[in-house]
Design a protein around this motif. Structure first.
Motif, PDB file in Angstrom:
ATOM      1  N   VAL A   1       0.837  -1.208   0.000  1.00 21.71           N
ATOM      2  CA  VAL A   1       0.000   0.000   0.000  1.00 21.71           C
ATOM      3  C   VAL A   1       0.869   1.255   0.000  1.00 21.71           C
TER       4      VAL A   1
ATOM      5  N   ARG B   1       0.687   4.081  -2.877  1.00 22.03           N
ATOM      6  CA  ARG B   1       0.409   5.495  -2.623  1.00 22.03           C
ATOM      7  C   ARG B   1       1.514   6.402  -3.178  1.00 22.03           C
TER       8      ARG B   1
ATOM      9  N   LEU C   1      -6.904  -4.847  -5.845  1.00 23.03           N
ATOM     10  CA  LEU C   1      -6.462  -3.488  -6.147  1.00 23.03           C
ATOM     11  C   LEU C   1      -7.273  -2.899  -7.304  1.00 23.03           C
TER      12      LEU C   1
ATOM     13  N   TRP D   1     -10.759  -1.995  -6.026  1.00 22.11           N
ATOM     14  CA  TRP D   1     -10.731  -0.742  -5.269  1.00 22.11           C
ATOM     15  C   TRP D   1     -10.547   0.448  -6.205  1.00 22.11           C
ATOM     16  N   TRP D   2      -9.670   0.302  -7.192  1.00 19.21           N
ATOM     17  CA  TRP D   2      -9.348   1.412  -8.105  1.00 19.21           C
ATOM     18  C   TRP D   2     -10.564   1.860  -8.900  1.00 19.21           C
TER      19      TRP D   2
ATOM     20  N   GLN E   1     -12.702   3.194  -4.346  1.00 21.95           N
ATOM     21  CA  GLN E   1     -11.836   4.208  -3.737  1.00 21.95           C
ATOM     22  C   GLN E   1     -12.581   5.467  -3.297  1.00 21.95           C
TER      23      GLN E   1
ATOM     24  N   LEU F   1      -7.007   3.027   1.593  1.00 21.14           N
ATOM     25  CA  LEU F   1      -6.691   1.766   0.918  1.00 21.14           C
ATOM     26  C   LEU F   1      -6.125   0.730   1.887  1.00 21.14           C
TER      27      LEU F   1
END
Length: 416
Positions: A36, A40, A99, A102-103, A107, A113
């Motif tokens: 993560v 970021r 991922l 979430w993207w 989000q 995240l």
């Protein structure tokens, strides 16, 4: 959403993981947090980028944004794990699809995240100050784990032990007790050292708060401890005769007297209670003067032994004897074949010229040669005239005299 390009990246990550062993010492929670963090950082790095053409107006007309595009996601994922970090790349391979979810879908609703991926979905981490499979609170509670006096081991990790590692002087499963030798200072919410006078436990910071006294301290009837002055009695310290005692809290130290003193009470040359060998008491100056053994000689050892016995019989070994009443007969410091050299508090005996040291004494050095400059030059003027030798003299003396004269003249000539 799933695309061939993302599949290719997954295959590449699989190859990287197979090329090296995973870092077994890292937990899955730590790997998730590392991923993560890298993700970021990738977001920050690409926050001002756009599509390859760089046509922002085209993006706006087509209602396509690079910031939330698949292209940007791929760029972020490609650099999310540091090169050679196989634990991170292994975790990414396992949970890369999350991922993407979430993207593209989560989000906005779940901006954190790390919490969404590591705690909610993969269930590898807990909230801060929780630990273990069930994410139980750390001892002392999540608000103030370990009572603020230590660290909760493995906090936030489902593999954490939750054991409190307490600060110095503190113990207990919740770091809520003081170790022996410490007391609880409620105002500071801390455990502080007891005074050095205390054997172990105490109720406060001073020697008055000791529950028991340590070595070098006496227990008072009123409570607390008082320092013992070991220097008040020779039975309480082990300082040598030529040392003086210095008291300190709970102990003492021995310091050397001045070299002129046989015993003393302080370090100065005027603090002698007895004079060392090679010194004599000077009542006027109230100190011990150096004895010049080369001029005065040394004490007769036979008489000295008798006087030492007499002094021992009195029991006062430190008393400075009255000079006139107790002076001993003195003898030469060195032998006739030696030269005396005085030193402060002592002297040396050196062999005279023409002698050498052997078995503690000075014997004639057969190899010694007197320097020419120091020989007595013999001249003809030092000899009697030849004509003064007459027939009345002994016949045996005449040739001898002539021979002596001739030899001396030759010697004189050589000298000239």
């Amino acid at each position: 959403m799933w695309c061939p390009r993302l599949v290719a990246i997954s295959v590449l990550l699989s190859v990287l993981c197979a090329s090296g062993a995973q870092a077994g010492s890292k937990s899955q929670c730590e790997r998730c947090k590392k991923l993560v963090k890298g993700f970021r950082e990738g977001e920050k790095r690409t926050s001002r980028s756009n599509f390859g053409g760089g046509d922002v107006h085209w993006e706006e007309r087509k209602k396509v944004s690079y910031l939330k595009s698949e292209t940007r996601l791929v760029e972020i994922i490609e650099s999310a794990c540091e090169k050679g970090n196989h634990g991170c790349t292994s975790f990414l391979e396992q949970y890369e699809e999350l991922l993407e979810v979430w993207w593209f879908k989560k989000q906005d609703k779940f901006p954190d995240l790390q919490d969404w991926l590591c705690r909610v979905r993969t269930k590898t981490c807990c909230r801060d100050n929780e630990f273990g499979k069930k994410c139980a609170p750390c001892p002392g509670g999540v608000e103030k784990p370990c009572n603020g006096n230590g660290q909760c081991e493995g906090a936030g990790d489902r593999t954490g032990s939750g054991i409190c590692n307490c600060r110095y002087g503190i113990t207990g499963t919740k770091c809520d007790q003081c170790l022996p030798g410490f007391f609880n200072e409620t105002k500071l919410n801390d455990c502080l050292n007891c005074h050095r006078a205390c054997l172990l436990n105490c109720t406060g910071a001073s020697e008055e708060h000791c529950l028991d006294c340590g070595p070098g301290w006496n227990r008072l009837v009123t409570g607390g401890c008082r320092d013992i002055d070991e220097c008040l009695s020779k039975s309480l310290h082990n300082c040598a005769a030529n040392q003086y005692c210095v008291n300190s809290e709970g102990s003492f130290s021995c310091q050397d007297c001045h070299t002129s003193c046989a015993s003393c009470e302080d370090p100065g040359h005027k603090d002698c209670k007895g004079c060392a060998q090679g010194y004599r008491w000077n009542a006027t100056a109230t100190l011990c003067d150096d004895i010049n053994e080369c001029e005065e000689g040394v004490e007769d050892s036979t008489a000295s032994a008798a006087q030492e016995k007499a002094a021992a019989d009195t029991g006062d070994k430190d008393a400075i004897p009255a000079a006139a009443a107790t002076e001993l007969p003195r003898i030469a410091a060195c032998k006739e074949t030696e030269t005396c050299v005085n030193k402060v508090g002592s002297f040396s005996c050196l062999c005279k010229r023409g002698y050498k040291r052997k078995k503690g004494g000075c014997v004639v050095d057969t190899k010694y040669k007197e320097p020419v400059s120091e020989q007595s030059a013999v001249t003809a003027d030092d000899l009697p005239p030849v004509e003064e030798i007459t027939a009345d003299d002994d016949d045996d003396d005449v040739p001898a005299a002539k021979e002596s004269h001739a030899t001396a003249s030759s010697s004189s000539k050589d000298e000239l």
